[in-house]
Design a protein around this motif. Structure first.
Motif, PDB file in Angstrom:
ATOM      1  N   ALA A 206     -65.503  31.705 -56.518  1.00 44.10           N
ATOM      2  CA  ALA A 206     -66.735  31.766 -55.713  1.00 44.10           C
ATOM      3  C   ALA A 206     -67.666  30.592 -55.976  1.00 44.10           C
ATOM      4  O   ALA A 206     -68.599  30.353 -55.187  1.00 44.10           O
ATOM      5  N   ARG A 207     -67.439  29.840 -57.054  1.00 42.28           N
ATOM      6  CA  ARG A 207     -68.294  28.684 -57.332  1.00 42.28           C
ATOM      7  C   ARG A 207     -68.204  27.618 -56.248  1.00 42.28           C
ATOM      8  O   ARG A 207     -69.101  26.776 -56.122  1.00 42.28           O
ATOM      9  N   ASP A 208     -67.127  27.642 -55.476  1.00 45.00           N
ATOM     10  CA  ASP A 208     -66.967  26.652 -54.409  1.00 45.00           C
ATOM     11  C   ASP A 208     -67.765  27.007 -53.159  1.00 45.00           C
ATOM     12  O   ASP A 208     -67.751  26.244 -52.183  1.00 45.00           O
ATOM     13  N   LEU A 209     -68.438  28.138 -53.171  1.00 41.66           N
ATOM     14  CA  LEU A 209     -69.218  28.566 -52.005  1.00 41.66           C
ATOM     15  C   LEU A 209     -70.689  28.228 -52.184  1.00 41.66           C
ATOM     16  O   LEU A 209     -71.191  28.163 -53.311  1.00 41.66           O
ATOM     17  N   PRO A 210     -71.410  28.028 -51.094  1.00 42.24           N
ATOM     18  CA  PRO A 210     -72.862  27.868 -51.190  1.00 42.24           C
ATOM     19  C   PRO A 210     -73.479  29.098 -51.849  1.00 42.24           C
ATOM     20  O   PRO A 210     -72.958  30.216 -51.728  1.00 42.24           O
ATOM     21  N   ALA A 211     -74.580  28.911 -52.535  1.00 44.80           N
ATOM     22  CA  ALA A 211     -75.196  29.986 -53.317  1.00 44.80           C
ATOM     23  C   ALA A 211     -75.472  31.219 -52.467  1.00 44.80           C
ATOM     24  O   ALA A 211     -75.231  32.355 -52.894  1.00 44.80           O
ATOM     25  N   GLU A 212     -75.954  31.011 -51.251  1.00 49.50           N
ATOM     26  CA  GLU A 212     -76.295  32.155 -50.401  1.00 49.50           C
ATOM     27  C   GLU A 212     -75.059  32.965 -50.039  1.00 49.50           C
ATOM     28  O   GLU A 212     -75.093  34.196 -50.017  1.00 49.50           O
ATOM     29  N   ARG A 213     -73.974  32.260 -49.782  1.00 44.62           N
ATOM     30  CA  ARG A 213     -72.749  32.962 -49.405  1.00 44.62           C
ATOM     31  C   ARG A 213     -72.073  33.600 -50.622  1.00 44.62           C
ATOM     32  O   ARG A 213     -71.423  34.640 -50.514  1.00 44.62           O
ATOM     33  N   ALA A 214     -72.244  32.973 -51.775  1.00 44.06           N
ATOM     34  CA  ALA A 214     -71.617  33.495 -52.988  1.00 44.06           C
ATOM     35  C   ALA A 214     -72.372  34.694 -53.557  1.00 44.06           C
ATOM     36  O   ALA A 214     -71.786  35.507 -54.281  1.00 44.06           O
ATOM     37  N   ALA A 215     -73.649  34.827 -53.247  1.00 46.43           N
ATOM     38  CA  ALA A 215     -74.487  35.843 -53.881  1.00 46.43           C
ATOM     39  C   ALA A 215     -73.935  37.262 -53.758  1.00 46.43           C
ATOM     40  O   ALA A 215     -73.824  37.981 -54.759  1.00 46.43           O
ATOM     41  N   PRO A 216     -73.594  37.731 -52.546  1.00 49.50           N
ATOM     42  CA  PRO A 216     -73.073  39.105 -52.467  1.00 49.50           C
ATOM     43  C   PRO A 216     -71.739  39.268 -53.185  1.00 49.50           C
ATOM     44  O   PRO A 216     -71.422  40.368 -53.660  1.00 49.50           O
ATOM     45  N   LEU A 217     -70.969  38.194 -53.277  1.00 51.84           N
ATOM     46  CA  LEU A 217     -69.693  38.276 -53.990  1.00 51.84           C
ATOM     47  C   LEU A 217     -69.915  38.339 -55.496  1.00 51.84           C
ATOM     48  O   LEU A 217     -69.233  39.085 -56.208  1.00 51.84           O
ATOM     49  N   GLN A 218     -70.874  37.568 -55.987  1.00 51.00           N
ATOM     50  CA  GLN A 218     -71.233  37.657 -57.398  1.00 51.00           C
ATOM     51  C   GLN A 218     -71.791  39.041 -57.711  1.00 51.00           C
ATOM     52  O   GLN A 218     -71.553  39.605 -58.790  1.00 51.00           O
ATOM     53  N   GLN A 219     -72.518  39.608 -56.758  1.00 53.38           N
ATOM     54  CA  GLN A 219     -73.041  40.957 -56.935  1.00 53.38           C
ATOM     55  C   GLN A 219     -71.898  41.966 -57.032  1.00 53.38           C
ATOM     56  O   GLN A 219     -71.937  42.906 -57.845  1.00 53.38           O
ATOM     57  N   TRP A 220     -70.873  41.783 -56.221  1.00 55.02           N
ATOM     58  CA  TRP A 220     -69.685  42.644 -56.280  1.00 55.02           C
ATOM     59  C   TRP A 220     -69.059  42.549 -57.675  1.00 55.02           C
ATOM     60  O   TRP A 220     -68.711  43.569 -58.286  1.00 55.02           O
ATOM     61  N   ALA A 221     -68.935  41.329 -58.184  1.00 55.14           N
ATOM     62  CA  ALA A 221     -68.382  41.153 -59.530  1.00 55.14           C
ATOM     63  C   ALA A 221     -69.277  41.839 -60.564  1.00 55.14           C
ATOM     64  O   ALA A 221     -68.778  42.459 -61.519  1.00 55.14           O
ATOM     65  N   ASP A 222     -70.603  41.747 -60.392  1.00 59.09           N
ATOM     66  CA  ASP A 222     -71.520  42.442 -61.301  1.00 59.09           C
ATOM     67  C   ASP A 222     -71.285  43.953 -61.263  1.00 59.09           C
ATOM     68  O   ASP A 222     -71.322  44.633 -62.302  1.00 59.09           O
ATOM     69  N   LEU A 223     -71.066  44.481 -60.079  1.00 58.58           N
ATOM     70  CA  LEU A 223     -70.827  45.920 -59.952  1.00 58.58           C
ATOM     71  C   LEU A 223     -69.558  46.344 -60.686  1.00 58.58           C
ATOM     72  O   LEU A 223     -69.490  47.447 -61.232  1.00 58.58           O
ATOM     73  N   LEU A 224     -68.562  45.476 -60.703  1.00 61.49           N
ATOM     74  CA  LEU A 224     -67.333  45.795 -61.415  1.00 61.49           C
ATOM     75  C   LEU A 224     -67.487  45.659 -62.921  1.00 61.49           C
ATOM     76  O   LEU A 224     -66.928  46.455 -63.686  1.00 61.49           O
ATOM     77  N   GLU A 225     -68.230  44.656 -63.358  1.00 59.03           N
ATOM     78  CA  GLU A 225     -68.310  44.353 -64.785  1.00 59.03           C
ATOM     79  C   GLU A 225     -69.466  45.063 -65.499  1.00 59.03           C
ATOM     80  O   GLU A 225     -69.375  45.373 -66.682  1.00 59.03           O
TER      81      GLU A 225
END
Length: 656
Positions: A206-225
């Motif tokens: 997800a680091r290859d994505l713009p911050a705005e687009r990566a944010a919900p995906l990072q949030q998904w990872a937070d929900l898992l971890e």
């Protein structure tokens, strides 16, 4: 290994395969020569095939020696060279479709990729033998050769929902250089990784994505971890960032599994956040988590809130287990009655229906149900017998032997190779030859193959072949007692019944001395090397190296000592000790009750399916071994006893 000169080694080979030394085993001499020559290849000093005596060339496993030599030569092949390839092609053509060719095919493809022989690689690629690294090499070959489907093949790999081998990185760099990895494709892969639970690697991609687009995906990872604080942040400010439905449910499910009371405290807020359309998914996850944590009243309340159509057989099973833990026999009956007909007729639920009937003093129905499951020959049948005041007794059904068919199978080339591989310790290759040889057999012949494996004392193959052919009740055949001297000695040392030790090693390894689990457990009793060393020191035994754990005497002794330690730790409660042997002490101590509970109810509520089945199967195995050795079963009081809570000594150490 000391390598002799070819002339001296040839003389040794000829001496070993002399006709008079092994009259009762025509392959014994050639087998020894094969093992010597094979060991030379493994040691990196392959002997020239020119010195192979005729008896070795005629030995059924000679192709395996040739394969080993070719594989070693492939490992030494230089980049850009192709001298070895004709020899490999000839071997693969000669042994096409035979198990001996598979490993060589993989090794050849890997060598071709290393040598960058891409045309030959693609022409020879076989998806049936390709692992993920070879699939990456295939994409790389298409990239290098600029084939029409190079981009499509590369993108298929890119969208894999797991981390791929380093061989793929060249392919992905090529896609990036061409601008083919759009933001949409990057996000698509991240979502696939997250849906597969690969949160850490998903963050990296997800680091290859713009911050705005990566944010919900990072949030998904937070929900898992870290589900609890991430869910709390959303509840505090649900408009802070959008969250995918699948992401929130995945985080909630993890929270409900690992901290069900924390999930319960947040359920009303979360259900309001997701709305009535999705609330049922969250309620069901919470009900499961509470049941797995043996929070029976709370679990039953959560199940009761769900509409009937949301409760499938698995949900009904855990609703019934929670009711058992709560002592709510009326709910036990209701849950069973609402299961599918197929599940209701399983021995498990017939047994619990009988227990529920007995609880409301319907002894006639209880006895009828107990009687119904007695012939099923399993843990529940044994419990039913004890409830009826009887000793558990198996109901053997012998698998008739046809000596002519068994003899014909023993002479079959595939089975001959399989046995020789087994005797040479090449167990994986032996199993592959066995599987190949059975493909062309009819059902009757496959059943007789069970007898063949048993006669060869190939116990794990006998049992697994029997299971595939639905042969379960020939106990004399399927419950062998090898390593009896070692088992008897271990039983005496650890003060355990031999039937229990045999039950453990049958379930753990099916009597395979060489088996290593994915977690690293070794040998017959599947002992972890670190645990083995601790046990050895505590019992004042020689501290074993990992290789020594393949020795039955060492392995069985330490496995029995470990089980005895667990028995002592848990107040001689066999059922708890077996659960600890499988799942570990930390897990089993979480499962111990705060008040005494019936052993069968405690066992039924073990939250790990694997451990529950493990305990039940080992107990049944001990019944069968006891019946085989003495015709009766001993020490079954534990089955009807209660499981006691874990107390704490003054020094703070756990005890019973």
């Amino acid at each position: 290994m000391t390598v002799r000169t070819p002339a001296r080694f040839a003389a040794l080979l000829l001496a070993l395969v002399g006709p008079s030394a092994f009259a009762d085993d025509p392959y014994a001499g050639a087998r020894q020569v094969f093992l010597l020559a094979y060991a030379a290849v493994e040691a990196g000093a392959p002997l020239p095939s020119a010195i192979d005596p005729e008896a070795l060339r005629d030995y059924p496993l000679y192709p395996y020696l040739e394969r080993a030599r070719l594989t070693r030569a492939l490992g030494r092949a230089q980049p850009g060279s192709s001298a070895i390839d004709d020899d490999v092609r000839a071997f693969l053509a000669e042994h096409a479709g035979e198990p001996v060719s598979n490993d060589l095919q993989r090794a050849w493809l890997a060598s071709l990729a290393t040598r960058q022989q891409w045309q030959t690689f693609l022409a020879s690629f076989d998806p049936a033998v390709a692992d993920s690294a070879l699939r990456c090499d295939r994409a790389r070959a298409k990239v290098v050769l600029d084939t029409e489907d190079a981009t499509r093949t590369a993108l298929e790999l890119w969208l894999a929902p797991q981390r791929l081998p380093p061989e793929c990185e060249v392919v992905f760099d090529w896609l990036r250089a061409r601008g083919a990895l759009t933001e949409e494709l990057v996000e698509q892969r991240v979502r696939a990784l997250l849906a597969n639970g690969q949160a850490s690697f998903a963050r990296t991609i997800a680091r290859d994505l713009p911050a705005e687009r990566a944010a919900p995906l990072q949030q998904w990872a937070d929900l898992l971890e870290k589900p609890e604080p991430t869910i709390d942040a959303l509840l505090h400010d649900p408009k802070n960032r959008p969250v995918a439905d699948a992401a929130l449910l995945a985080g909630w499910t993890k929270l409900a599994r690992n901290a069900p009371l924390a999930a319960q405290a947040r359920y009303e807020q979360v259900s309001a956040l997701v709305g009535p359309e999705h609330a049922g998914d969250y309620a069901l996850a919470l009900a499961f988590g509470l049941a797995w944590d043996r929070r029976a009243p709370e679990a039953l309340a959560a199940f009761a809130k769900l509409p009937t159509e949301r409760l499938d057989d698995n949900a009904r099973a855990w609703q019934a287990r929670a009711a058992l833990w709560a002592g709510n026999w009326e709910q036990v009956e209701q849950s069973i009655q609402r299961m599918s007909a197929a599940q209701q007729t399983q021995a498990r639920w017939q047994y619990w229906a009988a227990r529920a009937a007995a609880a409301r003093d319907d002894s006639a129905r209880a006895e009828t149900l107990y009687q119904t499951i007695l012939p099923s020959d399993n843990y529940y049948a044994a419990n039913a017998a004890l409830r009826l005041g009887r000793q558990p007794e198996p109901h053997p059904q012998r698998l008739a032997v046809n000596d002519d068919v068994v003899a014909a199978l023993a002479a079959h080339a595939g089975f001959v190779r399989s046995r020789e591989l087994f005797l040479c310790g090449l167990k994986s290759a032996a199993a592959a030859e066995w599987a190949s040889a059975t493909l062309a057999l009819d059902a009757g012949q496959r059943a007789q193959a069970v007898h063949l494996a048993a006669r060869w004392q190939w116990h794990d193959m006998s049992v697994t072949t029997a299971a595939r052919e639905h042969v379960f009740y020939d106990y004399a055949l399927l419950y062998p007692q090898p390593y009896d001297e070692q088992v008897q000695a271990a039983a005496k040392l650890a003060n355990l019944d031999t039937t229990l030790i045999y039950g453990v090693i049958r379930q753990e390894s099916l009597f395979r001395t060489d088996v290593v689990s994915s977690a690293g457990a070794v040998g017959l009793a599947q002992v972890m090397p670190a645990t083995a060393r601790e046990i050895a020191r505590a019992w004042q035994r020689p501290v074993p190296a990992t290789a020594e754990l393949f020795d039955p005497a060492v392995n069985i002794t330490l496995g029995a000592a470990h089980l005895r330690d667990l028995m002592n730790r848990y107040g001689q409660q066999t059922i708890v000790a077996l659960a600890g042997y499988n799942a570990g002490e930390r897990a089993v101590e979480r499962w111990l009750p705060t008040e005494p509970v019936d052993a069968d109810i405690w066992t039924e509520n073990i939250p790990y399916n694997e451990t529950r089945e493990y305990v039940q199967r080992v107990l049944w195995h001990s019944v069968v071994f006891g019946w085989l050795t003495s015709g009766s079963q001993r020490e079954r009081d534990a089955w009807l006893a209660q499981i006691a809570p874990l107390a704490t000594r003054v020094d703070g150490q756990p005890a019973i």
